[in-house]
Design a protein around this motif. Structure first.
Motif, PDB file in Angstrom:
ATOM      1  N   GLU A  38       0.832  -1.213   0.000  1.00 35.27           N
ATOM      2  CA  GLU A  38       0.000   0.000   0.000  1.00 35.27           C
ATOM      3  C   GLU A  38       0.861   1.255   0.000  1.00 35.27           C
ATOM      4  OE1 GLU A  38      -3.322  -0.018   2.647  1.00 35.27           O
ATOM      5  OE2 GLU A  38      -3.689  -2.169   2.415  1.00 35.27           O
ATOM      6  N   THR A  39       1.859   1.265  -0.881  1.00 33.83           N
ATOM      7  CA  THR A  39       2.777   2.398  -1.004  1.00 33.83           C
ATOM      8  C   THR A  39       2.625   3.055  -2.366  1.00 33.83           C
ATOM      9  OG1 THR A  39       4.515   0.849  -1.706  1.00 33.83           O
ATOM     10  CG2 THR A  39       4.479   1.526   0.615  1.00 33.83           C
ATOM     11  N   TYR A  40       2.777   4.368  -2.381  1.00 36.31           N
ATOM     12  CA  TYR A  40       2.623   5.142  -3.609  1.00 36.31           C
ATOM     13  C   TYR A  40       3.851   4.988  -4.491  1.00 36.31           C
ATOM     14  CZ  TYR A  40       1.582   9.102  -6.673  1.00 36.31           C
ATOM     15  OH  TYR A  40       1.315   9.879  -7.765  1.00 36.31           O
ATOM     16  N   PRO A  41       3.669   4.759  -5.792  1.00 41.40           N
ATOM     17  CA  PRO A  41       4.812   4.561  -6.692  1.00 41.40           C
ATOM     18  C   PRO A  41       5.410   5.878  -7.165  1.00 41.40           C
ATOM     19  CG  PRO A  41       2.777   4.258  -7.903  1.00 41.40           C
ATOM     20  CD  PRO A  41       2.381   4.530  -6.476  1.00 41.40           C
ATOM     21  N   GLU A  42       6.306   6.431  -6.412  1.00 41.89           N
ATOM     22  CA  GLU A  42       6.928   7.705  -6.762  1.00 41.89           C
ATOM     23  C   GLU A  42       7.607   7.616  -8.125  1.00 41.89           C
ATOM     24  OE1 GLU A  42       6.612  10.424  -5.149  1.00 41.89           O
ATOM     25  OE2 GLU A  42       5.894   9.780  -3.171  1.00 41.89           O
ATOM     26  N   GLY A 164      -5.857  12.039  -3.597  1.00 43.35           N
ATOM     27  CA  GLY A 164      -6.000  13.062  -2.568  1.00 43.35           C
ATOM     28  C   GLY A 164      -4.735  13.227  -1.737  1.00 43.35           C
ATOM     29  N   GLY A 165      -4.308  14.472  -1.557  1.00 40.12           N
ATOM     30  CA  GLY A 165      -3.114  14.766  -0.779  1.00 40.12           C
ATOM     31  C   GLY A 165      -1.831  14.668  -1.570  1.00 40.12           C
ATOM     32  N   ILE A 166      -1.889  14.052  -2.756  1.00 39.51           N
ATOM     33  CA  ILE A 166      -0.700  13.906  -3.603  1.00 39.51           C
ATOM     34  C   ILE A 166      -0.823  14.736  -4.859  1.00 39.51           C
ATOM     35  CG2 ILE A 166       0.566  12.267  -5.065  1.00 39.51           C
ATOM     36  CD1 ILE A 166       0.202  10.182  -2.927  1.00 39.51           C
ATOM     37  N   ALA A 167      -2.022  14.794  -5.432  1.00 34.59           N
ATOM     38  CA  ALA A 167      -2.238  15.580  -6.652  1.00 34.59           C
ATOM     39  C   ALA A 167      -1.848  17.037  -6.428  1.00 34.59           C
ATOM     40  CB  ALA A 167      -3.693  15.486  -7.091  1.00 34.59           C
ATOM     41  N   ASP A 168      -1.434  17.695  -7.499  1.00 38.18           N
ATOM     42  CA  ASP A 168      -0.976  19.079  -7.411  1.00 38.18           C
ATOM     43  C   ASP A 168      -2.115  20.090  -7.477  1.00 38.18           C
ATOM     44  OD1 ASP A 168       2.039  18.617  -7.584  1.00 38.18           O
ATOM     45  OD2 ASP A 168       1.322  17.555  -9.363  1.00 38.18           O
ATOM     46  N   PHE A 169      -3.225  19.700  -8.111  1.00 33.05           N
ATOM     47  CA  PHE A 169      -4.376  20.607  -8.195  1.00 33.05           C
ATOM     48  C   PHE A 169      -5.670  19.812  -8.101  1.00 33.05           C
ATOM     49  CE2 PHE A 169      -3.619  19.354 -12.582  1.00 33.05           C
ATOM     50  CZ  PHE A 169      -4.894  19.150 -13.092  1.00 33.05           C
ATOM     51  N   TYR A 170      -6.740  20.517  -7.668  1.00 29.69           N
ATOM     52  CA  TYR A 170      -8.025  19.871  -7.414  1.00 29.69           C
ATOM     53  C   TYR A 170      -9.140  20.672  -8.070  1.00 29.69           C
ATOM     54  CZ  TYR A 170      -5.240  17.288  -4.118  1.00 29.69           C
ATOM     55  OH  TYR A 170      -4.254  16.495  -3.565  1.00 29.69           O
ATOM     56  N   SER A 196      -6.674  20.742   3.925  1.00 32.23           N
ATOM     57  CA  SER A 196      -6.010  19.573   4.508  1.00 32.23           C
ATOM     58  C   SER A 196      -6.720  18.310   4.028  1.00 32.23           C
ATOM     59  CB  SER A 196      -6.032  19.637   6.043  1.00 32.23           C
ATOM     60  OG  SER A 196      -7.374  19.644   6.528  1.00 32.23           O
ATOM     61  N   PHE A 197      -6.054  17.186   4.228  1.00 31.70           N
ATOM     62  CA  PHE A 197      -6.580  15.914   3.721  1.00 31.70           C
ATOM     63  C   PHE A 197      -6.660  14.893   4.843  1.00 31.70           C
ATOM     64  CE2 PHE A 197      -4.611  18.193   0.273  1.00 31.70           C
ATOM     65  CZ  PHE A 197      -5.541  18.083  -0.750  1.00 31.70           C
ATOM     66  N   GLY A 198      -7.690  14.071   4.798  1.00 32.08           N
ATOM     67  CA  GLY A 198      -7.833  13.000   5.771  1.00 32.08           C
ATOM     68  C   GLY A 198      -6.876  11.858   5.477  1.00 32.08           C
ATOM     69  N   LYS A 199      -6.807  10.897   6.380  1.00 33.34           N
ATOM     70  CA  LYS A 199      -5.954   9.731   6.139  1.00 33.34           C
ATOM     71  C   LYS A 199      -6.546   8.920   4.989  1.00 33.34           C
ATOM     72  CE  LYS A 199      -7.980   6.422   9.439  1.00 33.34           C
ATOM     73  NZ  LYS A 199      -8.239   5.362   8.453  1.00 33.34           N
ATOM     74  N   PRO A 200      -5.716   8.246   4.227  1.00 34.91           N
ATOM     75  CA  PRO A 200      -6.217   7.457   3.101  1.00 34.91           C
ATOM     76  C   PRO A 200      -7.255   6.435   3.545  1.00 34.91           C
ATOM     77  CG  PRO A 200      -3.838   7.683   2.965  1.00 34.91           C
ATOM     78  CD  PRO A 200      -4.240   8.231   4.294  1.00 34.91           C
ATOM     79  N   GLU A 201      -8.289   6.281   2.732  1.00 36.05           N
ATOM     80  CA  GLU A 201      -9.311   5.288   3.017  1.00 36.05           C
ATOM     81  C   GLU A 201      -8.697   3.884   2.967  1.00 36.05           C
ATOM     82  OE1 GLU A 201     -12.238   6.099   3.941  1.00 36.05           O
ATOM     83  OE2 GLU A 201     -12.420   8.187   3.283  1.00 36.05           O
ATOM     84  N   GLY A 205      -9.409  -2.418  -2.701  1.00 35.79           N
ATOM     85  CA  GLY A 205      -8.401  -2.542  -3.743  1.00 35.79           C
ATOM     86  C   GLY A 205      -7.850  -1.183  -4.114  1.00 35.79           C
ATOM     87  N   LEU A 206      -7.081  -1.130  -5.211  1.00 30.83           N
ATOM     88  CA  LEU A 206      -6.435   0.106  -5.662  1.00 30.83           C
ATOM     89  C   LEU A 206      -5.637   0.739  -4.526  1.00 30.83           C
ATOM     90  CD1 LEU A 206      -9.362   1.732  -7.736  1.00 30.83           C
ATOM     91  CD2 LEU A 206      -7.693   0.007  -8.470  1.00 30.83           C
ATOM     92  N   HIS A 207      -4.815  -0.074  -3.880  1.00 33.61           N
ATOM     93  CA  HIS A 207      -4.127   0.358  -2.666  1.00 33.61           C
ATOM     94  C   HIS A 207      -2.987   1.338  -2.905  1.00 33.61           C
ATOM     95  CE1 HIS A 207      -5.589  -3.642  -0.770  1.00 33.61           C
ATOM     96  NE2 HIS A 207      -6.419  -2.669  -0.483  1.00 33.61           N
ATOM     97  N   ALA A 208      -2.388   1.315  -4.096  1.00 30.48           N
ATOM     98  CA  ALA A 208      -1.164   2.088  -4.313  1.00 30.48           C
ATOM     99  C   ALA A 208      -1.406   3.570  -4.529  1.00 30.48           C
ATOM    100  CB  ALA A 208      -0.388   1.515  -5.502  1.00 30.48           C
TER     101      ALA A 208
END
Length: 383
Positions: A38-42, A164-170, A196-201, A205-208
């Motif tokens: 469940e880690t983001y692929p930088e 959410g929390g990673i994207a540059d614009f919303y 601000s952003f909440g903790k990831p749900e 699935g779609l964990h990354a």
């Protein structure tokens, strides 16, 4: 297997070949590890941007790929067949570029669109709220204009934001007035004070790629970041929904194709009662039904895409494609787990992941119950 695609041009064939190369070399080798941890692929989205895969359906003059939706959706399918979370995020980014491209001023486009389409900045969509999902007109997040009209102060929460929390614009849709015509659209940068952003749900699935809520606490947004006229928000949001539904349909077909490929490969290796299990009619017919479902779903989204490309009405066709493709993905992935037997219920094989990923496609971009409502209303009106 590699899908034998009927593509309109040599350029399109080269693009699909490039997509497969990137997907096989960059996405496939790391997908399982990132999904399990469940880690983001930088760096992955920067690579996709450099390859030109984040801007395909937009005009070349703004840095886009000038591809038809027929071709763009097949690129999404190829990405999804390797890693659904990435394909969903690519689809959402394309959706997030739509308001500025279609409703922004020339000045706004010149300022932000090249970076968005070039992949330097990644976008997210903020329409849903905790108490307003399918009923977008019930939005409560509020944007109050300053006395001099130079800015808006935003208060409220948004939900289910991919990236959410990673994207540059919303793309924020917030209430500036009363009723369904009291919603406006804003392009909000991630570093806005008060956002601000909440903790990831904790998703099935779609964990990354994280999905979060966003909270606006007296967040000040410059009036120059409002896209379109005040009160035009729902028009902007709904104008992109049909295209977004086609994106999810293509992602669903990619998931289903991957499940079918894995099931066929396993059935050709596994033996029972002295024969490969694919040679047993009961299992062979199951695989045949899976293949028919995948091919039919692909045909549905391509039909809708071609109508869109031709400038024809396609709203009902988009809902049909989303409904057919996502229901097919759920059935095909479930049957793939069945083909694997007990092994399919373990995490040693990716079919269990594909089954979990297929479920969300029946829910976002309008649940399949909403798609049935859209289709039935179109039938009532003779569309």
């Amino acid at each position: 297997m590699t899908v034998d695609r009927l593509l309109p041009t040599d350029e399109a064939r080269d693009l699909i070949a490039l997509t497969r190369d990137v997907a096989d070399k960059v996405l496939a080798p790391i997908a399982d590890a990132h999904e399990k941890s469940e880690t983001y692929p930088e760096g992955v989205f920067a690579t996709l941007g450099e390859a030109g895969l984040l801007s395909l359906p937009y005009p070349e003059e703004w840095g886009g790929g000038a591809q038809t939706y027929e071709v763009y959706l097949q690129v999404l399918e190829e990405l999804a067949a390797r890693w659904a979370a990435i394909a969903v995020a690519v689809s959402v980014h394309s959706l997030a570029c739509h308001p500025l491209m279609s409703f922004g001023t020339e000045k706004q486009k010149q300022r932000w669109l090249p970076d968005m389409l070039g992949g330097s900045t990644i976008g997210a969509y903020s329409l849903s709220e905790p108490q307003a999902g399918s009923d977008a007109a019930a939005l409560a997040c509020k944007a109050t204009a300053s006395a001099d009209g130079s800015s808006y102060t935003v208060n409220g929460s948004k939900a289910w934001i991919t990236h959410g929390g990673i994207a540059d614009f919303y793309n924020l849709f917030a209430r500036t007035g009363e009723g369904s015509k009291g919603i406006s659209c804003f392009l909000v940068p991630r570093d806005t004070a008060g956002l601000s952003f909440g903790k990831p749900e904790e998703k099935m699935g779609l964990h990354a790629v994280p999905t979060t809520a966003a909270h606006y606490d007296n967040a000040v947004v410059d009036a120059g970041r409002r896209i379109g006229a005040e009160g035009q928000g729902l028009q902007i949001a709904f104008s992109a929904l049909d295209s977004g539904r086609l994106g999810i349909a293509a992602v669903a077909v990619g998931i289903a194709q991957a499940a079918l490929d894995d099931a066929v490969a396993y059935a050709q290796e596994r033996t029972a009662f002295g024969r490969k299990i694919i040679d047993h009619q009961g299992l062979g017919f199951l695989l045949a039904d899976m293949a028919a479902a995948v091919d039919s779903a692909r045909a549905a989204y391509l039909d809708a895409a071609r109508r869109r490309d031709a400038g024809q009405p396609y709203s009902r066709n988009a809902s049909v494609a989303k409904l057919v493709a996502t229901d097919a993905a759920m059935k095909v992935t479930t049957d793939a787990v069945q083909v694997f037997g007990g092994y399919g219920y373990t995490r040693d094989f990716r079919v269990e992941r594909l089954m979990r990923e297929a479920k969300i496609t029946q829910i976002f971009e309008g649940t399949n119950q909403i798609q049935r409502l859209v289709i039935s209303r179109a039938l009532q009106s003779g569309a």
